[in-house]
Design a protein around this motif. Structure first.
Motif, PDB file in Angstrom:
ATOM      1  N   ALA A   1       0.873  -1.220  -0.213  1.00  0.00           N
ATOM      2  CA  ALA A   1       0.000   0.055  -0.030  1.00  0.00           C
ATOM      3  C   ALA A   1       0.844   1.350   0.090  1.00  0.00           C
ATOM      4  CB  ALA A   1      -1.005  -0.124   1.243  1.00  0.00           C
ATOM      5  N   ASN A   2       1.908   1.251   0.735  1.00  0.00           N
ATOM      6  CA  ASN A   2       3.078   2.256   0.788  1.00  0.00           C
ATOM      7  C   ASN A   2       3.293   2.701  -0.870  1.00  0.00           C
ATOM      8  OD1 ASN A   2       2.671   3.053   3.427  1.00  0.00           O
ATOM      9  ND2 ASN A   2       4.447   1.497   3.997  1.00  0.00           N
ATOM     10  N   ARG A  17      -3.966   6.924   2.233  1.00  0.00           N
ATOM     11  CA  ARG A  17      -3.421   5.601   2.777  1.00  0.00           C
ATOM     12  C   ARG A  17      -4.380   4.553   2.909  1.00  0.00           C
ATOM     13  NH1 ARG A  17       0.376   2.330   3.721  1.00  0.00           N
ATOM     14  NH2 ARG A  17       0.727   1.220   5.590  1.00  0.00           N
ATOM     15  N   ASN A  18      -5.522   4.656   3.534  1.00  0.00           N
ATOM     16  CA  ASN A  18      -6.324   3.641   3.990  1.00  0.00           C
ATOM     17  C   ASN A  18      -7.127   3.342   2.553  1.00  0.00           C
ATOM     18  OD1 ASN A  18      -8.027   6.049   3.434  1.00  0.00           O
ATOM     19  ND2 ASN A  18      -9.318   5.779   5.383  1.00  0.00           N
ATOM     20  N   ALA A  20      -5.636   3.127  -0.334  1.00  0.00           N
ATOM     21  CA  ALA A  20      -4.530   2.329  -0.861  1.00  0.00           C
ATOM     22  C   ALA A  20      -4.602   0.878  -0.170  1.00  0.00           C
ATOM     23  CB  ALA A  20      -3.060   2.910  -0.909  1.00  0.00           C
ATOM     24  N   GLU A  21      -4.726   0.739   0.990  1.00  0.00           N
ATOM     25  CA  GLU A  21      -4.825  -0.406   1.942  1.00  0.00           C
ATOM     26  C   GLU A  21      -5.913  -1.214   1.273  1.00  0.00           C
ATOM     27  OE1 GLU A  21      -4.563   0.319   5.938  1.00  0.00           O
ATOM     28  OE2 GLU A  21      -2.486   0.973   6.014  1.00  0.00           O
ATOM     29  N   ALA A  22      -7.193  -0.582   1.179  1.00  0.00           N
ATOM     30  CA  ALA A  22      -8.416  -1.273   0.783  1.00  0.00           C
ATOM     31  C   ALA A  22      -8.438  -1.974  -0.777  1.00  0.00           C
ATOM     32  CB  ALA A  22      -9.533  -0.151   0.813  1.00  0.00           C
ATOM     33  N   ALA A  24      -5.164  -2.737  -2.244  1.00  0.00           N
ATOM     34  CA  ALA A  24      -4.484  -3.753  -2.005  1.00  0.00           C
ATOM     35  C   ALA A  24      -5.184  -5.124  -1.418  1.00  0.00           C
ATOM     36  CB  ALA A  24      -3.334  -3.447  -1.161  1.00  0.00           C
ATOM     37  N   GLU A  25      -6.271  -4.891  -0.459  1.00  0.00           N
ATOM     38  CA  GLU A  25      -6.863  -6.125  -0.101  1.00  0.00           C
ATOM     39  C   GLU A  25      -7.646  -6.439  -1.214  1.00  0.00           C
ATOM     40  OE1 GLU A  25      -9.787  -6.890   3.666  1.00  0.00           O
ATOM     41  OE2 GLU A  25      -8.341  -5.410   4.121  1.00  0.00           O
ATOM     42  N   ASN A  29      -3.650  -8.416  -2.982  1.00  0.00           N
ATOM     43  CA  ASN A  29      -2.432  -8.074  -2.927  1.00  0.00           C
ATOM     44  C   ASN A  29      -1.638  -8.348  -4.112  1.00  0.00           C
ATOM     45  OD1 ASN A  29      -2.585  -7.162  -0.044  1.00  0.00           O
ATOM     46  ND2 ASN A  29      -2.441  -9.032   0.478  1.00  0.00           N
ATOM     47  N   VAL A  34      -3.188  -3.913  -8.489  1.00  0.00           N
ATOM     48  CA  VAL A  34      -3.331  -2.601  -7.716  1.00  0.00           C
ATOM     49  C   VAL A  34      -3.106  -1.336  -8.817  1.00  0.00           C
ATOM     50  CG1 VAL A  34      -2.352  -1.285  -6.071  1.00  0.00           C
ATOM     51  CG2 VAL A  34      -2.998  -3.396  -5.306  1.00  0.00           C
ATOM     52  N   PHE A  54     -11.011   7.027   0.338  1.00  0.00           N
ATOM     53  CA  PHE A  54     -11.640   5.816   0.799  1.00  0.00           C
ATOM     54  C   PHE A  54     -13.168   5.839   0.421  1.00  0.00           C
ATOM     55  CE2 PHE A  54     -13.641   3.004   3.858  1.00  0.00           C
ATOM     56  CZ  PHE A  54     -12.667   1.859   3.816  1.00  0.00           C
TER      57      PHE A  54
END
Length: 136
Positions: A1-2, A17-18, A20-22, A24-25, A29, A34, A54
Motif C-alpha cells: 500500500a505504501n 493511505r487507507n 490504498a490499503e483497501a 491492495a486487499e 495483494n 493494484v 476511501f
C-alpha cells in the motif's frame, strides 16, 4: 500500500493511505492489479475529482475488485463443490442459481486438479450423508 501511494504521487494522483490499503486487499495483494486500479482511476483525472479517497473507492469498489473466487484455495474450492445444494432448501430461484454459478466457478480455481480432488472425496461425502440419513 505504501508503494502504491508513492507511485500514485509520482504520477500526480493523490491517494489516501487507507484507500490504498483497501485497494491492495480487494485485489488480493496482486501488485499488477493494484497498478491497474490506479491507472483506471487516473483516467478519471481532470473530471473535478483528482484524489482517490476511501469514500470514493467504496462507491466504485465493485467495478475494480478482483474475483473473490480466484483467491480461494484449491481445498476450499473442492469443499464448495462438494457441499452442493446444502442449505438451499426453501431458497428462492436467484439464490439457487447463484449457488450453482459459485460452485461452477469454484471448479476453475485449478481445473486440472479440482476434478481429481472431488473424485477422491466424493465417496467419503456420500458415505457421511448416508450415515446421517440412516440415523434419522
Amino acid at each position: 500500500a505504501n508503494r502504491a501511494v508513492r507511485i500514485a504521487e509520482m504520477e500526480g494522483l493523490s491517494v489516501e493511505r487507507n484507500a490504498a490499503e483497501a485497494i491492495a486487499e480487494s485485489c488480493g495483494n496482486d501488485v499488477r492489479q493494484v497498478l491497474n486500479v490506479l491507472q483506471m482511476w487516473a483516467q478519471k483525472k481532470g473530471t473535478g475529482d483528482d484524489s482517490l479517497t476511501f469514500k470514493n473507492l467504496k462507491e466504485r469498489e465493485n467495478s475494480i475488485n478482483k474475483d473473490e473466487i480466484l483467491r480461494v484455495s484449491l481445498f476450499d474450492a473442492a469443499k464448495t463443490i462438494m457441499e452442493g445444494r446444502r442449505g438451499l432448501s426453501g431458497a428462492d430461484a436467484k439464490t439457487q442459481v447463484d449457488s450453482l454459478f459459485r460452485r461452477s466457478d469454484a471448479f476453475f480455481v485449478d481445473y486440472s486438479f479440482t476434478g481429481l480432488l472431488v473424485q477422491q472425496n466424493y465417496p467419503r461425502v456420500m458415505q457421511s450423508q448416508y450415515g446421517l440419513l440412516k440415523k434419522a
